[in-house]
Design an enzyme around this catalytic site. Sequence first.
Site, mmCIF file in Angstrom:
data_model
loop_
_atom_site.group_PDB
_atom_site.id
_atom_site.type_symbol
_atom_site.label_atom_id
_atom_site.label_comp_id
_atom_site.label_asym_id
_atom_site.label_seq_id
_atom_site.Cartn_x
_atom_site.Cartn_y
_atom_site.Cartn_z
ATOM 1 N N LYS A 32 68.887 -20.556 -71.776
ATOM 2 C CA LYS A 32 67.818 -21.525 -72.214
ATOM 3 C C LYS A 32 66.550 -20.099 -72.552
ATOM 4 C CE LYS A 32 68.069 -25.435 -70.892
ATOM 5 N NZ LYS A 32 67.622 -26.189 -69.507
ATOM 6 N N HIS A 66 71.077 0.138 -67.880
ATOM 7 C CA HIS A 66 72.254 -0.546 -67.624
ATOM 8 C C HIS A 66 73.359 0.386 -68.361
ATOM 9 C CE1 HIS A 66 70.605 -3.975 -68.760
ATOM 10 N NE2 HIS A 66 70.349 -4.046 -66.671
ATOM 11 N N ARG A 107 66.622 0.403 -58.974
ATOM 12 C CA ARG A 107 65.302 0.857 -59.560
ATOM 13 C C ARG A 107 64.228 1.498 -58.769
ATOM 14 N NH1 ARG A 107 65.278 -3.190 -63.910
ATOM 15 N NH2 ARG A 107 66.054 -4.427 -62.968
ATOM 16 N N SER A 165 65.073 -4.966 -68.941
ATOM 17 C CA SER A 165 65.569 -6.002 -69.929
ATOM 18 C C SER A 165 63.647 -6.826 -70.797
ATOM 19 C CB SER A 165 66.033 -7.135 -70.529
ATOM 20 O OG SER A 165 67.731 -6.325 -69.938
HETATM 21 P P1 ADP Z 1 69.172 -9.301 -63.848
HETATM 22 O O1 ADP Z 1 70.565 -8.579 -62.952
HETATM 23 O O2 ADP Z 1 68.097 -9.569 -62.674
HETATM 24 O O3 ADP Z 1 69.005 -10.316 -64.522
HETATM 25 P P2 ADP Z 1 69.937 -7.340 -65.462
HETATM 26 O O4 ADP Z 1 70.953 -8.032 -66.108
HETATM 27 O O5 ADP Z 1 68.209 -6.876 -66.492
HETATM 28 O O6 ADP Z 1 69.627 -8.236 -63.976
HETATM 29 O O7 ADP Z 1 70.793 -5.553 -64.853
HETATM 30 C C1 ADP Z 1 72.171 -6.331 -64.948
HETATM 31 C C2 ADP Z 1 71.857 -5.068 -63.412
HETATM 32 O O8 ADP Z 1 71.100 -4.107 -63.633
HETATM 33 C C3 ADP Z 1 70.876 -5.373 -61.986
HETATM 34 O O9 ADP Z 1 72.113 -4.413 -60.597
HETATM 35 C C4 ADP Z 1 69.590 -4.303 -62.098
HETATM 36 O O10 ADP Z 1 69.741 -4.092 -61.176
HETATM 37 C C5 ADP Z 1 70.636 -3.337 -62.916
HETATM 38 N N1 ADP Z 1 69.531 -2.158 -63.637
HETATM 39 C C6 ADP Z 1 68.735 -3.139 -64.695
HETATM 40 N N2 ADP Z 1 67.455 -2.489 -65.571
HETATM 41 C C7 ADP Z 1 67.971 -1.251 -65.020
HETATM 42 C C8 ADP Z 1 67.446 0.520 -64.766
HETATM 43 N N3 ADP Z 1 66.587 0.797 -65.762
HETATM 44 N N4 ADP Z 1 68.026 1.341 -64.221
HETATM 45 C C9 ADP Z 1 69.311 1.011 -63.390
HETATM 46 N N5 ADP Z 1 69.165 -0.268 -63.384
HETATM 47 C C10 ADP Z 1 69.160 -1.433 -63.859
#
Ligand code: ADP
Length: 170
Positions: free
Chosen positions: A44, A20, A93, A131
């Site tokens: 939740k 992120h 990713r 995550s």
């Molecule tokens: P979600 O929106 O599916 O809950 P996350 O909170 O994990 O996803 O991630 C928020 C944003 O960051 C999304 O656009 C996701 O694709 C991106 N993201 C998550 N992990 C990575 C990573 N390892 N590298 C680049 N972008 C990521």
Amino acid sequence: MSKRRIAVYPGSFDPIHNGHLDIIHRCRPLFDEIIVAVLSNDEKQALFTVDERVAMIGEEIANCSECRVESFSGLLVDFADKVGAGTIVRGLRAVSDFEYEFQMALMNRRLNDHIDTVFLMPNEEYIYLSSRLVKEVFFMGGNLKGLVPPEVLDELLQAVDRRAAQRAGQ
Ligand code: ADP
């Protein structure tokens, strides 16, 4: 004066990790303002509360003057509209992310044609990081050094203590 380029970077961020942060860093030359937006619909299932996630992100972006963090619920395009953002940023990713992201981007465009989605790719070392994986590896005792910031590692340890205390109190 030219229009300010405001981007929203939405997600669950449960918790924020280096993939992120890599995306946020890549946004910096592209936008005047970057709003990291924590989705609060789905509390939740989450390990951390929305307030905890917002606080962790706030700490990690403290050195970025054009970055801020907010939580939101409801439609992302409505939130983006409210904060004056013309762009939604998502991280891509792998091919596996593509289909869902493609659907979301087109649906969001249908809902509000003034807001576009842009995709940024992280450094290869974060391409497999999520995550969910961070939490799985952590709870199985794996080493997360270099994958999450040290403050997040501390928060994970505290979350384990909280869980243990909750279980003991049950
Ligand atoms: P979600 O929106 O599916 O809950 P996350 O909170 O994990 O996803 O991630 C928020 C944003 O960051 C999304 O656009 C996701 O694709 C991106 N993201 C998550 N992990 C990575 C990573 N390892 N590298 C680049 N972008 C990521």
